[in-house]
Design a protein around this motif. Structure first.
Motif, PDB file in Angstrom:
ATOM      1  N   ASP A 135       0.821  -1.207   0.000  1.00 38.69           N
ATOM      2  CA  ASP A 135       0.000   0.000   0.000  1.00 38.69           C
ATOM      3  C   ASP A 135       0.858   1.262   0.000  1.00 38.69           C
ATOM      4  O   ASP A 135       0.563   2.231  -0.702  1.00 38.69           O
ATOM      5  CB  ASP A 135      -0.918  -0.027   1.231  1.00 38.69           C
ATOM      6  CG  ASP A 135      -1.993   1.056   1.177  1.00 38.69           C
ATOM      7  OD1 ASP A 135      -2.199   1.636   0.080  1.00 38.69           O
ATOM      8  OD2 ASP A 135      -2.634   1.314   2.205  1.00 38.69           O
ATOM      9  N   GLN A 136       1.943   1.283   0.778  1.00 36.07           N
ATOM     10  CA  GLN A 136       2.764   2.488   0.884  1.00 36.07           C
ATOM     11  C   GLN A 136       3.595   2.749  -0.375  1.00 36.07           C
ATOM     12  O   GLN A 136       4.084   3.854  -0.581  1.00 36.07           O
ATOM     13  CB  GLN A 136       3.685   2.373   2.104  1.00 36.07           C
ATOM     14  CG  GLN A 136       2.939   2.371   3.429  1.00 36.07           C
ATOM     15  CD  GLN A 136       3.856   2.158   4.621  1.00 36.07           C
ATOM     16  OE1 GLN A 136       5.021   2.535   4.577  1.00 36.07           O
ATOM     17  NE2 GLN A 136       3.347   1.550   5.677  1.00 36.07           N
ATOM     18  N   ASN A 138       2.440   1.837  -3.515  1.00 39.56           N
ATOM     19  CA  ASN A 138       1.536   1.625  -4.648  1.00 39.56           C
ATOM     20  C   ASN A 138       1.595   2.750  -5.671  1.00 39.56           C
ATOM     21  O   ASN A 138       1.476   2.511  -6.875  1.00 39.56           O
ATOM     22  CB  ASN A 138       0.107   1.470  -4.133  1.00 39.56           C
ATOM     23  CG  ASN A 138      -0.746   0.642  -5.064  1.00 39.56           C
ATOM     24  OD1 ASN A 138      -0.246  -0.267  -5.718  1.00 39.56           O
ATOM     25  ND2 ASN A 138      -2.021   0.945  -5.136  1.00 39.56           N
ATOM     26  N   TRP A 146       0.296   0.711 -10.892  1.00 37.12           N
ATOM     27  CA  TRP A 146      -0.195  -0.312  -9.962  1.00 37.12           C
ATOM     28  C   TRP A 146      -1.133  -1.286 -10.666  1.00 37.12           C
ATOM     29  O   TRP A 146      -1.177  -2.479 -10.345  1.00 37.12           O
ATOM     30  CB  TRP A 146      -0.922   0.322  -8.775  1.00 37.12           C
ATOM     31  CG  TRP A 146      -2.208   1.020  -9.146  1.00 37.12           C
ATOM     32  CD1 TRP A 146      -2.356   2.344  -9.422  1.00 37.12           C
ATOM     33  CD2 TRP A 146      -3.497   0.424  -9.311  1.00 37.12           C
ATOM     34  NE1 TRP A 146      -3.667   2.618  -9.749  1.00 37.12           N
ATOM     35  CE2 TRP A 146      -4.383   1.458  -9.687  1.00 37.12           C
ATOM     36  CE3 TRP A 146      -3.997  -0.860  -9.181  1.00 37.12           C
ATOM     37  CZ2 TRP A 146      -5.738   1.232  -9.937  1.00 37.12           C
ATOM     38  CZ3 TRP A 146      -5.347  -1.094  -9.430  1.00 37.12           C
ATOM     39  CH2 TRP A 146      -6.202  -0.058  -9.794  1.00 37.12           C
ATOM     40  N   ARG A 190      -2.448  -7.099   8.331  1.00 34.38           N
ATOM     41  CA  ARG A 190      -2.836  -5.703   8.572  1.00 34.38           C
ATOM     42  C   ARG A 190      -2.168  -5.088   9.796  1.00 34.38           C
ATOM     43  O   ARG A 190      -2.077  -3.866   9.920  1.00 34.38           O
ATOM     44  CB  ARG A 190      -4.355  -5.597   8.712  1.00 34.38           C
ATOM     45  CG  ARG A 190      -4.963  -6.374   9.861  1.00 34.38           C
ATOM     46  CD  ARG A 190      -6.468  -6.204   9.868  1.00 34.38           C
ATOM     47  NE  ARG A 190      -7.115  -7.041  10.869  1.00 34.38           N
ATOM     48  CZ  ARG A 190      -8.420  -7.012  11.116  1.00 34.38           C
ATOM     49  NH1 ARG A 190      -9.191  -6.177  10.433  1.00 34.38           N
ATOM     50  NH2 ARG A 190      -8.945  -7.800  12.018  1.00 34.38           N
ATOM     51  N   GLY A 196       2.881  -1.705   4.218  1.00 34.07           N
ATOM     52  CA  GLY A 196       1.464  -1.844   3.872  1.00 34.07           C
ATOM     53  C   GLY A 196       1.145  -3.064   3.049  1.00 34.07           C
ATOM     54  O   GLY A 196       0.145  -3.076   2.314  1.00 34.07           O
ATOM     55  N   ASN A 200      -4.690  -3.317   4.479  1.00 32.58           N
ATOM     56  CA  ASN A 200      -6.070  -2.974   4.844  1.00 32.58           C
ATOM     57  C   ASN A 200      -7.011  -3.434   3.744  1.00 32.58           C
ATOM     58  O   ASN A 200      -6.596  -3.739   2.620  1.00 32.58           O
ATOM     59  CB  ASN A 200      -6.208  -1.467   5.102  1.00 32.58           C
ATOM     60  CG  ASN A 200      -5.801  -0.646   3.894  1.00 32.58           C
ATOM     61  OD1 ASN A 200      -6.558  -0.529   2.930  1.00 32.58           O
ATOM     62  ND2 ASN A 200      -4.591  -0.081   3.931  1.00 32.58           N
ATOM     63  N   SER A 202      -9.433  -1.756   2.145  1.00 30.23           N
ATOM     64  CA  SER A 202      -9.602  -0.836   1.018  1.00 30.23           C
ATOM     65  C   SER A 202      -8.524  -1.070  -0.030  1.00 30.23           C
ATOM     66  O   SER A 202      -8.814  -1.131  -1.231  1.00 30.23           O
ATOM     67  CB  SER A 202      -9.551   0.618   1.500  1.00 30.23           C
ATOM     68  OG  SER A 202     -10.677   0.928   2.279  1.00 30.23           O
ATOM     69  N   PHE A 203      -7.291  -1.211   0.427  1.00 29.11           N
ATOM     70  CA  PHE A 203      -6.200  -1.471  -0.503  1.00 29.11           C
ATOM     71  C   PHE A 203      -6.418  -2.788  -1.234  1.00 29.11           C
ATOM     72  O   PHE A 203      -6.254  -2.875  -2.457  1.00 29.11           O
ATOM     73  CB  PHE A 203      -4.869  -1.504   0.254  1.00 29.11           C
ATOM     74  CG  PHE A 203      -3.722  -2.015  -0.569  1.00 29.11           C
ATOM     75  CD1 PHE A 203      -3.161  -1.241  -1.576  1.00 29.11           C
ATOM     76  CD2 PHE A 203      -3.205  -3.298  -0.357  1.00 29.11           C
ATOM     77  CE1 PHE A 203      -2.113  -1.715  -2.353  1.00 29.11           C
ATOM     78  CE2 PHE A 203      -2.156  -3.778  -1.127  1.00 29.11           C
ATOM     79  CZ  PHE A 203      -1.611  -2.985  -2.125  1.00 29.11           C
ATOM     80  N   TYR A 207      -6.870  -2.263  -5.143  1.00 23.89           N
ATOM     81  CA  TYR A 207      -5.584  -2.214  -5.825  1.00 23.89           C
ATOM     82  C   TYR A 207      -4.905  -3.570  -6.021  1.00 23.89           C
ATOM     83  O   TYR A 207      -3.739  -3.609  -6.429  1.00 23.89           O
ATOM     84  CB  TYR A 207      -4.637  -1.269  -5.078  1.00 23.89           C
ATOM     85  CG  TYR A 207      -5.148   0.152  -5.048  1.00 23.89           C
ATOM     86  CD1 TYR A 207      -5.158   0.917  -6.211  1.00 23.89           C
ATOM     87  CD2 TYR A 207      -5.632   0.716  -3.875  1.00 23.89           C
ATOM     88  CE1 TYR A 207      -5.645   2.221  -6.198  1.00 23.89           C
ATOM     89  CE2 TYR A 207      -6.119   2.020  -3.859  1.00 23.89           C
ATOM     90  CZ  TYR A 207      -6.117   2.762  -5.020  1.00 23.89           C
ATOM     91  OH  TYR A 207      -6.600   4.042  -5.017  1.00 23.89           O
ATOM     92  N   THR A 208      -5.591  -4.659  -5.754  1.00 24.71           N
ATOM     93  CA  THR A 208      -4.987  -5.978  -5.982  1.00 24.71           C
ATOM     94  C   THR A 208      -5.922  -6.853  -6.800  1.00 24.71           C
ATOM     95  O   THR A 208      -7.137  -6.668  -6.806  1.00 24.71           O
ATOM     96  CB  THR A 208      -4.665  -6.706  -4.660  1.00 24.71           C
ATOM     97  OG1 THR A 208      -5.880  -7.190  -4.075  1.00 24.71           O
ATOM     98  CG2 THR A 208      -3.947  -5.791  -3.677  1.00 24.71           C
ATOM     99  N   TYR A 268     -13.678   5.015  -2.134  1.00 29.64           N
ATOM    100  CA  TYR A 268     -13.139   4.363  -0.946  1.00 29.64           C
ATOM    101  C   TYR A 268     -14.213   3.970   0.060  1.00 29.64           C
ATOM    102  O   TYR A 268     -13.937   3.238   1.001  1.00 29.64           O
ATOM    103  CB  TYR A 268     -12.108   5.271  -0.275  1.00 29.64           C
ATOM    104  CG  TYR A 268     -10.835   5.412  -1.080  1.00 29.64           C
ATOM    105  CD1 TYR A 268      -9.774   4.539  -0.897  1.00 29.64           C
ATOM    106  CD2 TYR A 268     -10.695   6.416  -2.039  1.00 29.64           C
ATOM    107  CE1 TYR A 268      -8.601   4.655  -1.638  1.00 29.64           C
ATOM    108  CE2 TYR A 268      -9.529   6.545  -2.781  1.00 29.64           C
ATOM    109  CZ  TYR A 268      -8.493   5.664  -2.590  1.00 29.64           C
ATOM    110  OH  TYR A 268      -7.341   5.782  -3.325  1.00 29.64           O
TER     111      TYR A 268
END
Length: 405
Positions: A135-136, A138, A146, A190, A196, A200, A202-203, A207-208, A268
């Motif tokens: 996450d950090q 991305n 991403w 988490r 990251g 979490n 949301s990520f 984003y995956t 989000y």
């Protein structure tokens, strides 16, 4: 008589790539229209990130349409398959990622590394696509890249998904299982401070591949439906316009969602995630089905030769529309604006500068970036694609092969 060979290339779906890339562009620069539109319209434009979902559904459709009936769990098949995927995705991604980190060497733009200690290490995380799991990290490097980690995960798993679907008939269970794996990883990691990594929900959902697999599976299901049909383009139905309208209904729904604290979009919110990941792909599939089965004005527009060219170069446009190249344009627009007003002062004129309006500068950048994308497509991407496909990389080139795409 099967129509499948004629559908190996679909001009309207190439045009859709340009549409998707431009929607993402608008979402990133909707701030430039703050003074010209009501707040509700600004929120609506800010949710045009849905272009990414269009890309994912389209990828699911095209990969399944080309490979579902021909895949083999053999070494040669996989080598040819991955050779094609590398030829399509990797050369421009590698070159533009390298350019982003070279730019960082001169500018030290903190967005490029987001505090990561080793720019060289981060560069290798980018070119191996693993940064997309953190996450950090991305939005480091080419921030929008991403989505290529998501795409590559799909490319890798697609043949196995096809195998399971054919042998065990468990197609609909697959996205559920994949999503549950993602949920499990978040529950495990988490509370682990590792940049990251699945940090979490949301990520994970946004984003995956584990969170967004349903979008690809909707595309796969569409391919399984149309591969059984004779697609003459003469259907008298309304799927094209219904699907197109429902896409923007979904955008409107997402734009109405409360924006969670610290976030920038309704996407989000849990309702935004559900709409984007599960309702929107169905609307996109209806739109694609219409493009495949109907002849409409919209289909003719998307099949236009110039729009087709924009679609072919849209991958590059997507990779350069946000980041160092746009920042360079923006910096020069500001400089030229200052220079012009200094010149006006010398002349004693109270004129407007062609660079004083943010929204107009965004239009300039849009045009310039498209021109750059077309040139890079013609000079680098297309030649490299053909070169790799005709090389002996991974597998010896054969003049005739059953693996296309």
């Amino acid at each position: 008589m099967s129509q499948k060979p004629a559908l190996n290339y679909i001009p309207a779906l190439t045009g859709v790539r340009a549409l998707a890339a431009y929607l993402v562009f608008i979402s990133h620069y909707s701030y430039a229209f703050d003074e010209n539109f009501p707040h509700a319209v600004q929120c609506f434009l800010g949710e045009f990130h849905i272009g990414v979902t269009i890309f994912f559904v389209l990828s699911g459709f095209l990969i399944a349409f080309r490979y579902f009936d021909t895949f083999q769990l053999t070494g040669d098949w996989f080598r040819q398959y991955f050779k094609n995927r590398v030829a399509r995705i990797y050369p421009m991604y590698f070159l533009l990622t390298l350019a982003a980190f070279i730019s960082y060497y001169f500018t030290k733009d903190p967005k490029t590394t987001n505090g990561f200690g080793s720019p060289i290490g981060l560069f290798f995380m980018h070119i191996t696509f693993v940064r997309g799991f953190f996450d950090q990290l991305n939005f480091t490097g080419i921030a929008q890249g991403w989505s290529l980690t998501v795409e590559e995960c799909f490319y890798f798993t697609a043949p196995f998904a096809f195998y399971i679907a054919q042998k065990y008939r468990k197609f609909y269970i697959q996205p559920v299982v994949i999503t549950l794996i993602g949920v499990t990883l978040v529950l495990i990691f988490r509370n682990v401070n590792w940049y990251g990594f699945f940090g979490n929900f949301s990520f994970m959902f946004l984003y995956t591949f584990l969170g967004r697999c349903f979008e690809f599976y909707v595309g796969i299901q569409l391919a399984l439906i149309v591969r059984k049909k004779e697609l003459t383009g003469q259907a008298k139905s309304w799927y094209t316009y219904l699907g197109f309208a429902l896409i923007f209904v979904c955008v409107w729904i997402i734009s109405l969602m409360p924006i969670p604290e610290g976030k920038i979009a309704g996407l989000y919110h849990p309702g935004g995630i559900f709409t984007n990941n599960y309702l929107l792909p169905i609307a996109i599939a209806l739109f694609f089905y219409g493009l495949l089965t109907e002849t409409t004005i919209l289909k003719k527009i998307l099949s236009n030769k110039f729009v087709e060219l924009l679609g072919k170069s849209s991958y590059i446009f997507y990779l350069i529309h946000l980041g160092w190249m746009y920042d360079l344009l923006h910096k020069n627009f500001n400089k030229w604006n200052d220079d012009i007003f200094e010149l006006y002062d010398k002349w004693g004129k109270d004129w407007n500068s062609p660079f004083q309006y943010d929204w107009l500068n965004v239009v300039y950048a849009f045009i310039i970036l498209n021109a750059v994308s077309i040139l890079l497509f013609r000079w680098i991407e297309e030649p490299m694609n053909h070169y790799i496909r005709k090389s002996n990389f991974l597998i010896k080139y054969k003049q005739k092969t059953t693996i296309s795409g």
